[in-house]
Design a protein around this motif. Sequence first.
Motif, PDB file in Angstrom:
ATOM      1  N   TYR A   1       4.842 -14.058   2.950  1.00  0.00           N
ATOM      2  CA  TYR A   1       4.329 -13.820   1.604  1.00  0.00           C
ATOM      3  C   TYR A   1       3.784 -12.390   1.493  1.00  0.00           C
ATOM      4  O   TYR A   1       4.071 -11.675   0.530  1.00  0.00           O
ATOM      5  CB  TYR A   1       3.237 -14.843   1.271  1.00  0.00           C
ATOM      6  CG  TYR A   1       2.685 -14.697  -0.116  1.00  0.00           C
ATOM      7  CD1 TYR A   1       3.306 -15.309  -1.196  1.00  0.00           C
ATOM      8  CD2 TYR A   1       1.543 -13.935  -0.349  1.00  0.00           C
ATOM      9  CE1 TYR A   1       2.802 -15.165  -2.482  1.00  0.00           C
ATOM     10  CE2 TYR A   1       1.033 -13.786  -1.626  1.00  0.00           C
ATOM     11  CZ  TYR A   1       1.667 -14.405  -2.687  1.00  0.00           C
ATOM     12  OH  TYR A   1       1.165 -14.250  -3.961  1.00  0.00           O
ATOM     13  N   CYS A   2       3.024 -11.979   2.494  1.00  0.00           N
ATOM     14  CA  CYS A   2       2.441 -10.630   2.503  1.00  0.00           C
ATOM     15  C   CYS A   2       3.529  -9.561   2.588  1.00  0.00           C
ATOM     16  O   CYS A   2       3.435  -8.513   1.932  1.00  0.00           O
ATOM     17  CB  CYS A   2       1.458 -10.489   3.663  1.00  0.00           C
ATOM     18  SG  CYS A   2       0.046 -11.615   3.543  1.00  0.00           S
ATOM     19  N   LEU A   3       4.557  -9.821   3.375  1.00  0.00           N
ATOM     20  CA  LEU A   3       5.658  -8.866   3.499  1.00  0.00           C
ATOM     21  C   LEU A   3       6.416  -8.718   2.180  1.00  0.00           C
ATOM     22  O   LEU A   3       6.867  -7.620   1.838  1.00  0.00           O
ATOM     23  CB  LEU A   3       6.612  -9.290   4.623  1.00  0.00           C
ATOM     24  CG  LEU A   3       6.038  -9.208   6.040  1.00  0.00           C
ATOM     25  CD1 LEU A   3       7.012  -9.813   7.045  1.00  0.00           C
ATOM     26  CD2 LEU A   3       5.671  -7.783   6.418  1.00  0.00           C
ATOM     27  N   LYS A   4       6.539  -9.805   1.422  1.00  0.00           N
ATOM     28  CA  LYS A   4       7.190  -9.724   0.109  1.00  0.00           C
ATOM     29  C   LYS A   4       6.371  -8.870  -0.854  1.00  0.00           C
ATOM     30  O   LYS A   4       6.927  -8.087  -1.625  1.00  0.00           O
ATOM     31  CB  LYS A   4       7.406 -11.123  -0.473  1.00  0.00           C
ATOM     32  CG  LYS A   4       8.549 -11.863   0.163  1.00  0.00           C
ATOM     33  CD  LYS A   4       8.732 -13.239  -0.436  1.00  0.00           C
ATOM     34  CE  LYS A   4       9.784 -14.005   0.332  1.00  0.00           C
ATOM     35  NZ  LYS A   4       9.911 -15.387  -0.114  1.00  0.00           N
ATOM     36  N   LEU A   5       5.054  -9.009  -0.801  1.00  0.00           N
ATOM     37  CA  LEU A   5       4.195  -8.186  -1.657  1.00  0.00           C
ATOM     38  C   LEU A   5       4.350  -6.702  -1.333  1.00  0.00           C
ATOM     39  O   LEU A   5       4.468  -5.865  -2.226  1.00  0.00           O
ATOM     40  CB  LEU A   5       2.726  -8.589  -1.494  1.00  0.00           C
ATOM     41  CG  LEU A   5       2.270  -9.888  -2.133  1.00  0.00           C
ATOM     42  CD1 LEU A   5       0.805 -10.160  -1.784  1.00  0.00           C
ATOM     43  CD2 LEU A   5       2.448  -9.846  -3.643  1.00  0.00           C
ATOM     44  N   ILE A   6       4.345  -6.391  -0.060  1.00  0.00           N
ATOM     45  CA  ILE A   6       4.388  -4.989   0.368  1.00  0.00           C
ATOM     46  C   ILE A   6       5.759  -4.369   0.100  1.00  0.00           C
ATOM     47  O   ILE A   6       5.876  -3.159  -0.128  1.00  0.00           O
ATOM     48  CB  ILE A   6       3.970  -4.864   1.858  1.00  0.00           C
ATOM     49  CG1 ILE A   6       3.341  -3.506   2.128  1.00  0.00           C
ATOM     50  CG2 ILE A   6       5.101  -5.100   2.804  1.00  0.00           C
ATOM     51  CD1 ILE A   6       1.961  -3.371   1.608  1.00  0.00           C
ATOM     52  N   LYS A   7       6.794  -5.201   0.093  1.00  0.00           N
ATOM     53  CA  LYS A   7       8.154  -4.710  -0.156  1.00  0.00           C
ATOM     54  C   LYS A   7       8.264  -4.076  -1.542  1.00  0.00           C
ATOM     55  O   LYS A   7       9.023  -3.131  -1.745  1.00  0.00           O
ATOM     56  CB  LYS A   7       9.151  -5.862  -0.009  1.00  0.00           C
ATOM     57  CG  LYS A   7      10.584  -5.443   0.017  1.00  0.00           C
ATOM     58  CD  LYS A   7      11.493  -6.622   0.311  1.00  0.00           C
ATOM     59  CE  LYS A   7      12.925  -6.162   0.438  1.00  0.00           C
ATOM     60  NZ  LYS A   7      13.823  -7.269   0.753  1.00  0.00           N
ATOM     61  N   LYS A   8       7.474  -4.571  -2.485  1.00  0.00           N
ATOM     62  CA  LYS A   8       7.483  -4.026  -3.847  1.00  0.00           C
ATOM     63  C   LYS A   8       7.075  -2.555  -3.873  1.00  0.00           C
ATOM     64  O   LYS A   8       7.449  -1.818  -4.777  1.00  0.00           O
ATOM     65  CB  LYS A   8       6.548  -4.832  -4.750  1.00  0.00           C
ATOM     66  CG  LYS A   8       6.975  -6.258  -4.961  1.00  0.00           C
ATOM     67  CD  LYS A   8       5.944  -7.025  -5.762  1.00  0.00           C
ATOM     68  CE  LYS A   8       6.331  -8.487  -5.870  1.00  0.00           C
ATOM     69  NZ  LYS A   8       5.324  -9.263  -6.607  1.00  0.00           N
ATOM     70  N   LEU A   9       6.298  -2.138  -2.882  1.00  0.00           N
ATOM     71  CA  LEU A   9       5.847  -0.747  -2.808  1.00  0.00           C
ATOM     72  C   LEU A   9       6.801   0.130  -2.000  1.00  0.00           C
ATOM     73  O   LEU A   9       6.542   1.315  -1.810  1.00  0.00           O
ATOM     74  CB  LEU A   9       4.442  -0.680  -2.191  1.00  0.00           C
ATOM     75  CG  LEU A   9       3.336  -1.405  -2.954  1.00  0.00           C
ATOM     76  CD1 LEU A   9       2.018  -1.298  -2.200  1.00  0.00           C
ATOM     77  CD2 LEU A   9       3.202  -0.862  -4.362  1.00  0.00           C
ATOM     78  N   LYS A  10       7.884  -0.478  -1.510  1.00  0.00           N
ATOM     79  CA  LYS A  10       8.886   0.232  -0.709  1.00  0.00           C
ATOM     80  C   LYS A  10       8.289   0.853   0.558  1.00  0.00           C
ATOM     81  O   LYS A  10       8.727   1.905   1.014  1.00  0.00           O
ATOM     82  CB  LYS A  10       9.611   1.281  -1.546  1.00  0.00           C
ATOM     83  CG  LYS A  10      10.408   0.693  -2.695  1.00  0.00           C
ATOM     84  CD  LYS A  10      11.141   1.767  -3.450  1.00  0.00           C
ATOM     85  CE  LYS A  10      12.053   1.302  -4.522  1.00  0.00           C
ATOM     86  NZ  LYS A  10      11.807   0.210  -5.316  1.00  0.00           N
ATOM     87  N   LEU A  11       7.284   0.178   1.099  1.00  0.00           N
ATOM     88  CA  LEU A  11       6.671   0.640   2.345  1.00  0.00           C
ATOM     89  C   LEU A  11       7.421   0.062   3.541  1.00  0.00           C
ATOM     90  O   LEU A  11       7.889  -1.072   3.499  1.00  0.00           O
ATOM     91  CB  LEU A  11       5.206   0.213   2.411  1.00  0.00           C
ATOM     92  CG  LEU A  11       4.265   0.932   1.461  1.00  0.00           C
ATOM     93  CD1 LEU A  11       2.915   0.232   1.411  1.00  0.00           C
ATOM     94  CD2 LEU A  11       4.087   2.382   1.873  1.00  0.00           C
ATOM     95  N   GLU A  12       7.519   0.854   4.588  1.00  0.00           N
ATOM     96  CA  GLU A  12       8.154   0.415   5.827  1.00  0.00           C
ATOM     97  C   GLU A  12       7.185   0.605   6.985  1.00  0.00           C
ATOM     98  O   GLU A  12       6.383   1.541   6.991  1.00  0.00           O
ATOM     99  CB  GLU A  12       9.426   1.223   6.083  1.00  0.00           C
ATOM    100  CG  GLU A  12      10.498   0.999   5.039  1.00  0.00           C
ATOM    101  CD  GLU A  12      11.747   1.824   5.311  1.00  0.00           C
ATOM    102  OE1 GLU A  12      11.732   2.660   6.233  1.00  0.00           O
ATOM    103  OE2 GLU A  12      12.733   1.618   4.594  1.00  0.00           O
ATOM    104  N   PHE A  13       7.293  -0.255   7.973  1.00  0.00           N
ATOM    105  CA  PHE A  13       6.432  -0.158   9.149  1.00  0.00           C
ATOM    106  C   PHE A  13       6.729   1.110   9.943  1.00  0.00           C
ATOM    107  O   PHE A  13       7.887   1.465  10.143  1.00  0.00           O
ATOM    108  CB  PHE A  13       6.646  -1.353  10.087  1.00  0.00           C
ATOM    109  CG  PHE A  13       6.017  -2.624   9.609  1.00  0.00           C
ATOM    110  CD1 PHE A  13       4.685  -2.893   9.882  1.00  0.00           C
ATOM    111  CD2 PHE A  13       6.759  -3.552   8.905  1.00  0.00           C
ATOM    112  CE1 PHE A  13       4.103  -4.069   9.448  1.00  0.00           C
ATOM    113  CE2 PHE A  13       6.192  -4.737   8.469  1.00  0.00           C
ATOM    114  CZ  PHE A  13       4.857  -4.994   8.739  1.00  0.00           C
ATOM    115  N   VAL A  14       5.677   1.761  10.395  1.00  0.00           N
ATOM    116  CA  VAL A  14       5.778   2.813  11.399  1.00  0.00           C
ATOM    117  C   VAL A  14       5.399   2.194  12.739  1.00  0.00           C
ATOM    118  O   VAL A  14       6.127   2.306  13.712  1.00  0.00           O
ATOM    119  CB  VAL A  14       4.864   4.016  11.071  1.00  0.00           C
ATOM    120  CG1 VAL A  14       4.879   5.030  12.205  1.00  0.00           C
ATOM    121  CG2 VAL A  14       5.284   4.654   9.753  1.00  0.00           C
ATOM    122  N   ASN A  15       4.238   1.525  12.769  1.00  0.00           N
ATOM    123  CA  ASN A  15       3.865   0.807  13.987  1.00  0.00           C
ATOM    124  C   ASN A  15       2.825  -0.270  13.699  1.00  0.00           C
ATOM    125  O   ASN A  15       2.173  -0.274  12.655  1.00  0.00           O
ATOM    126  CB  ASN A  15       3.372   1.755  15.086  1.00  0.00           C
ATOM    127  CG  ASN A  15       1.961   2.234  14.862  1.00  0.00           C
ATOM    128  OD1 ASN A  15       1.620   2.713  13.790  1.00  0.00           O
ATOM    129  ND2 ASN A  15       1.125   2.101  15.878  1.00  0.00           N
TER     130      ASN A  15
END
Length: 155
Positions: free
Chosen positions: A83-97
């Motif tokens: 659920y949290c990953l779906k929210l963050i996807k809207k901001l087009k953010l990607e993991f660095v670490n």
Amino acid sequence: MNIRIGQGFDSHKLKTKKNSRVFLGGIPVRTDQQLIANSDGDVVLHALSDAVLGCGSFGDIGMYFDENDLSNKGLDSKTILNYCLKLIKKLKLEFVNIDLTIFAQDIRIDPIRFEIKSSLMKLTGCNSVNVKAKSYEEPKNEIACSCVVLMNTNK
């Protein structure tokens, strides 16, 4: 480049229960300890979920998954993370670490460290995951996890 840092923390009390299991990073761990929690009590995924939400300024998991809501009883923490990953996807953010520390006394992390790391890499798509373990100096009947996440985008 848009860089975001999120920090998360979670802890749960433990009680003695023979032939039990706890979940850490989505991995079932056999132990003689049982978590006292409303969901499955996975402190790693809870801390990670809060850190992810922090990257997006989306609050904390309690805002989305009320601990007093009976429908969340026994909830798989992977559901919370997704659920949290779906929210963050809207901001087009990607993991660095992802960098996390598990605090435990009687549950040994070293034998399952790589399994936890692999699980987190699979769940998040992040290739840079670090899992550390610390024990308490005084015996404690709890387990905890602290997590820091770095994300970015080229908006």
